[in-house]
Design a protein around this motif. Sequence first.
Motif, short mmCIF file in Angstrom:
data_model
loop_
_atom_site.label_atom_id
_atom_site.label_comp_id
_atom_site.label_asym_id
_atom_site.label_seq_id
_atom_site.Cartn_x
_atom_site.Cartn_y
_atom_site.Cartn_z
N ARG A 138 0.83 -1.22 0.00
CA ARG A 138 0.00 0.00 0.00
C ARG A 138 0.86 1.26 0.00
O ARG A 138 0.57 2.23 -0.70
CB ARG A 138 -0.95 0.00 1.21
N ALA A 139 1.93 1.23 0.78
CA ALA A 139 2.83 2.40 0.83
C ALA A 139 3.47 2.64 -0.54
O ALA A 139 3.61 3.78 -0.99
CB ALA A 139 3.89 2.20 1.90
N LEU A 140 3.84 1.56 -1.21
CA LEU A 140 4.46 1.69 -2.54
C LEU A 140 3.43 2.20 -3.56
O LEU A 140 3.77 3.01 -4.43
CB LEU A 140 5.01 0.33 -2.99
N MET A 346 9.83 3.74 5.93
CA MET A 346 10.70 4.55 5.07
C MET A 346 10.01 4.94 3.78
O MET A 346 10.10 6.08 3.32
CB MET A 346 11.98 3.77 4.73
N VAL A 347 9.30 3.98 3.19
CA VAL A 347 8.62 4.26 1.92
C VAL A 347 7.50 5.28 2.13
O VAL A 347 7.33 6.20 1.35
CB VAL A 347 8.07 2.94 1.30
N ARG A 348 6.76 5.08 3.21
CA ARG A 348 5.66 6.00 3.49
C ARG A 348 6.17 7.44 3.66
O ARG A 348 5.55 8.39 3.19
CB ARG A 348 4.98 5.54 4.79
N ASP A 349 7.29 7.58 4.34
CA ASP A 349 7.80 8.90 4.72
C ASP A 349 8.68 9.55 3.66
O ASP A 349 8.94 10.75 3.73
CB ASP A 349 8.66 8.78 5.99
N MET A 350 9.22 8.79 2.71
CA MET A 350 10.25 9.37 1.84
C MET A 350 9.65 10.31 0.80
O MET A 350 8.49 10.18 0.41
CB MET A 350 11.08 8.26 1.15
#
Length: 458
Positions: A138-140, A346-350
Amino acid sequence: TSNKMWGGRFAAGPDAIMEAINASISFDKRMAAQDIEGSRAHAAMLAAQGVIENSDAEAIREGLLTVLSEIEGGTFEYSAALEDIHMNVESRLKEIIGEPAGRLHTGRSRNDQVATDFKLWVRDQFDAAEGALLALIRALLTQAESGADWVMPGFTHLQTAQPVTWGHHMMAYVEMFGRDLSRMRDARARMNESPLGAAALAGTSFPIDRHMTAEALGFDRPAANSLDAVSDRDFALEFLGASSICAMHLSRFAEELVIWSSAQFRFVTLSDRFSTGSSIMPQKKNPDAAELIRAKIGRIFGANVALMMVMKGLPLTYSKDMQEDKEQTFDAADNLMLALAAMEGMVRDMTGNREQLAAAAGSGFSTATDLADWLVRVLGLPFRDAHHITGSLVAIAEGLGCDLPDLTLEQMQEAHAGITQDVFTVLGVENSVNSRVSYGGTAPAQVRAQIARWKELI
Ligand code: ARG
């Protein structure tokens, strides 16, 4: 004094070293809840089948809940002399309820008991991995959606190859983690057979109902062969195998994030929440979470190899070697869950740095293939000739220290007289990615179709 669970034929207790090498309680206490769940199901079945009295089964089932609350409350005293969680629980049950506790182990062995407990534990890990993978996917997808049409360089050999889109790159990982998800689901479906009631290895003469305990414990069916049931550790190996492949994917992405967050690339800015500083260099913001994911993955591979090595030489059925299955699997599961959660965060925040990505996309002669394709399409040249002409133009540009779109039409025509102004339309990166409309290609329309398909799927 000899062991009270099996010491009937023993005159002396074990040497201290024997106890140290034999005891598994220091780690298998993690299966306490599964052990108690399995024993409660077994006791209920024994009573339903008339093997033990209902009142005894009730005392056992209640007593086991008391033991569980002691364990959860932190007041339970584990004993290495009692080897493992199975005998620690049963021994405490005896202290609490007395004589009926001794009836629990009827028609059962620690061999089917430990296989059952471990399967229940590993099954939970398959479910946890599924949840964590879905969260990461989902984050991706969120990243892919917000940058479906952002251009960036695509690489082969870590050399600039052709422009691609940010969304396309994110969706490549969605495919990879999607396969991990399906591997976890496949393995979970395959492993969901109950070993309980296989007893030591041969089954039992008591009129037990293995279907009843299988159902009570959420298994699809009892394992069909008692010899296999007590000596099978495929379920843990499949978990470690699927985890290893997933870990490899995590490590590749972690490696990309380390590279992308460097000052030389600046493709992404990682959030403060998932970075650390340096104690000496004030400017530093290090991608530690990505580095640790990359490193911890080795433990998961190691666990997979270690358990394969434990199992490969064992004759049927149970051998004590198999006690070495747990620490490796526990450690691998812990680190997989941690790595998945860290990657999701990390993916969510980057933040993808759109301008920097676009600038990089346009450098390194990334549209050379588009130029060669134009020579084929518009001038009708064979692709090999087009490739050669384009190569010579790249060499000219490299000599001048510029990129392909910076060459003049006259310079282009020195390589082939037929080249016209129209060629410049294909040298832009936007044009390049927009043209890659083949199924699964990098054109934003294709990427949006991939995103839509995945949103349907999950
Ligand atoms: N602690 C043992 C293990 O983890 C439990 C099974 C022991 N069975 C036996 N026959 N000694 O494998």
